[in-house]
Scaffold this motif. Sequence first.
Motif, PDB file in Angstrom:
ATOM      1  N   SER A  38       0.843  -1.182   0.029  1.00 34.18           N
ATOM      2  CA  SER A  38       0.005   0.297   0.025  1.00 34.18           C
ATOM      3  C   SER A  38       0.900   1.244  -0.172  1.00 34.18           C
ATOM      4  O   SER A  38       2.090   1.097   0.220  1.00 34.18           O
ATOM      5  CB  SER A  38      -0.895  -0.120   1.292  1.00 34.18           C
ATOM      6  OG  SER A  38      -0.287   0.079   2.242  1.00 34.18           O
ATOM      7  N   ILE A  39       0.072   2.296  -0.356  1.00 29.50           N
ATOM      8  CA  ILE A  39       0.822   3.527  -0.283  1.00 29.50           C
ATOM      9  C   ILE A  39       0.104   4.460   0.605  1.00 29.50           C
ATOM     10  O   ILE A  39      -1.033   4.540   0.398  1.00 29.50           O
ATOM     11  CB  ILE A  39       1.095   4.148  -1.852  1.00 29.50           C
ATOM     12  CG1 ILE A  39       1.822   5.570  -1.798  1.00 29.50           C
ATOM     13  CG2 ILE A  39      -0.118   4.461  -2.491  1.00 29.50           C
ATOM     14  CD1 ILE A  39       3.182   5.412  -1.484  1.00 29.50           C
ATOM     15  N   LYS A  40       0.661   5.178   1.660  1.00 32.51           N
ATOM     16  CA  LYS A  40      -0.101   5.994   2.411  1.00 32.51           C
ATOM     17  C   LYS A  40       0.201   7.527   2.179  1.00 32.51           C
ATOM     18  O   LYS A  40       1.514   7.842   2.489  1.00 32.51           O
ATOM     19  CB  LYS A  40       0.225   5.630   3.874  1.00 32.51           C
ATOM     20  CG  LYS A  40      -0.725   6.557   5.029  1.00 32.51           C
ATOM     21  CD  LYS A  40      -0.039   5.649   6.454  1.00 32.51           C
ATOM     22  CE  LYS A  40      -1.136   6.155   7.454  1.00 32.51           C
ATOM     23  NZ  LYS A  40      -0.579   5.758   8.662  1.00 32.51           N
ATOM     24  N   VAL A  41      -0.768   8.435   2.177  1.00 36.34           N
ATOM     25  CA  VAL A  41      -0.591   9.867   2.071  1.00 36.34           C
ATOM     26  C   VAL A  41      -0.989  10.654   3.321  1.00 36.34           C
ATOM     27  O   VAL A  41      -2.258  10.294   3.973  1.00 36.34           O
ATOM     28  CB  VAL A  41      -1.351  10.269   0.964  1.00 36.34           C
ATOM     29  CG1 VAL A  41      -0.869  11.970   0.849  1.00 36.34           C
ATOM     30  CG2 VAL A  41      -0.712   9.664  -0.477  1.00 36.34           C
ATOM     31  N   CYS A  42      -0.242  11.342   3.949  1.00 34.05           N
ATOM     32  CA  CYS A  42      -0.601  12.350   5.191  1.00 34.05           C
ATOM     33  C   CYS A  42      -0.799  13.668   4.734  1.00 34.05           C
ATOM     34  O   CYS A  42       0.020  14.229   3.837  1.00 34.05           O
ATOM     35  CB  CYS A  42       0.238  12.212   6.222  1.00 34.05           C
ATOM     36  SG  CYS A  42       0.423  10.699   7.110  1.00 34.05           S
ATOM     37  N   ALA A  43      -1.788  14.509   5.318  1.00 30.51           N
ATOM     38  CA  ALA A  43      -1.974  15.840   4.988  1.00 30.51           C
ATOM     39  C   ALA A  43      -2.082  16.304   6.479  1.00 30.51           C
ATOM     40  O   ALA A  43      -2.995  15.795   7.366  1.00 30.51           O
ATOM     41  CB  ALA A  43      -3.357  16.092   4.435  1.00 30.51           C
ATOM     42  N   GLU A  44      -1.581  17.416   6.697  1.00 29.55           N
ATOM     43  CA  GLU A  44      -1.292  18.245   7.808  1.00 29.55           C
ATOM     44  C   GLU A  44      -1.314  19.499   7.571  1.00 29.55           C
ATOM     45  O   GLU A  44      -0.451  19.976   6.989  1.00 29.55           O
ATOM     46  CB  GLU A  44      -0.633  17.687   8.765  1.00 29.55           C
ATOM     47  CG  GLU A  44       0.933  17.678   8.569  1.00 29.55           C
ATOM     48  CD  GLU A  44       2.160  17.310   9.429  1.00 29.55           C
ATOM     49  OE1 GLU A  44       2.932  17.606   9.666  1.00 29.55           O
ATOM     50  OE2 GLU A  44       1.682  16.377  10.161  1.00 29.55           O
ATOM     51  N   VAL A  45      -1.911  20.404   8.560  1.00 32.58           N
ATOM     52  CA  VAL A  45      -1.683  21.928   8.845  1.00 32.58           C
ATOM     53  C   VAL A  45      -0.885  21.860  10.074  1.00 32.58           C
ATOM     54  O   VAL A  45      -1.006  21.181  10.947  1.00 32.58           O
ATOM     55  CB  VAL A  45      -2.923  22.520   8.991  1.00 32.58           C
ATOM     56  CG1 VAL A  45      -3.675  22.484   7.252  1.00 32.58           C
ATOM     57  CG2 VAL A  45      -4.107  22.069   9.676  1.00 32.58           C
ATOM     58  N   GLY A  46      -0.166  23.236   9.972  1.00 28.36           N
ATOM     59  CA  GLY A  46       0.672  23.274  11.242  1.00 28.36           C
ATOM     60  C   GLY A  46      -0.177  24.259  12.259  1.00 28.36           C
ATOM     61  O   GLY A  46      -1.052  24.698  11.978  1.00 28.36           O
ATOM     62  N   GLU A  47       0.370  24.120  13.590  1.00 22.69           N
ATOM     63  CA  GLU A  47      -0.480  24.772  14.711  1.00 22.69           C
ATOM     64  C   GLU A  47      -0.052  26.246  14.399  1.00 22.69           C
ATOM     65  O   GLU A  47       0.855  26.836  13.920  1.00 22.69           O
ATOM     66  CB  GLU A  47       0.164  24.512  16.011  1.00 22.69           C
ATOM     67  CG  GLU A  47      -0.120  22.950  16.378  1.00 22.69           C
ATOM     68  CD  GLU A  47       0.254  22.664  17.871  1.00 22.69           C
ATOM     69  OE1 GLU A  47       0.020  23.473  18.656  1.00 22.69           O
ATOM     70  OE2 GLU A  47       0.792  21.405  18.082  1.00 22.69           O
TER      71      GLU A  47
END
Length: 189
Positions: A38-47
């Motif tokens: 599998s391939i996993k993608v994370c998305a995040e915004v900074g505090e």
Amino acid sequence: IQNAVTETKFYDFGLETFYCDGNGDEITGQVTKQQGQSIKVCAEVGEGDAVVIDKISDFVWIKQGGDTQEAIDASGNSADALTRLSCVSGSMTCYFESLLMISFFDSSGIVSGNGNVLLKFEEEQRRMLEQDHKNNREMQDDPAIGIRTQPFLVQNSLSSFSDLNSATSQSTYLSPAVSFFLLTMGLVY
């Protein structure tokens, strides 16, 4: 006569998308996948960016030269059982993990993906913007940010089997499990 003033503000929301491991840590360097991985993608915004993730609103995998696979549909849900999505509205981090269709591995090649993440303002920021709106300033909707993943390599599994076959032909002994596997794949006669 009253003069109208238009003021445009640009925000850098600090959204990052990256390939990640099971702990959510960024994977650096070249990524190579074989069938069944599998391939996993994370998305995040900074505090402190005044925004949070509302949802990953769509995403599609594209293999250079042809195949496509919808991972997240237009309603922000997993398109099928090949993608697992974890995203709670209001989160600072979301991720999805996909198994690519078998046709992606018919030949080796380059795969990348693109889609959109819908952000929303945190409550304190929203109240400030609503106050600006009451002072005759126009407030835009929550921002949608386009995302694109870095390309990665998919390897045709048959090329791996031929490498294994040439390596094992130099050996005088094959374990019964390897022999059975190679026989069922038609690689040993």
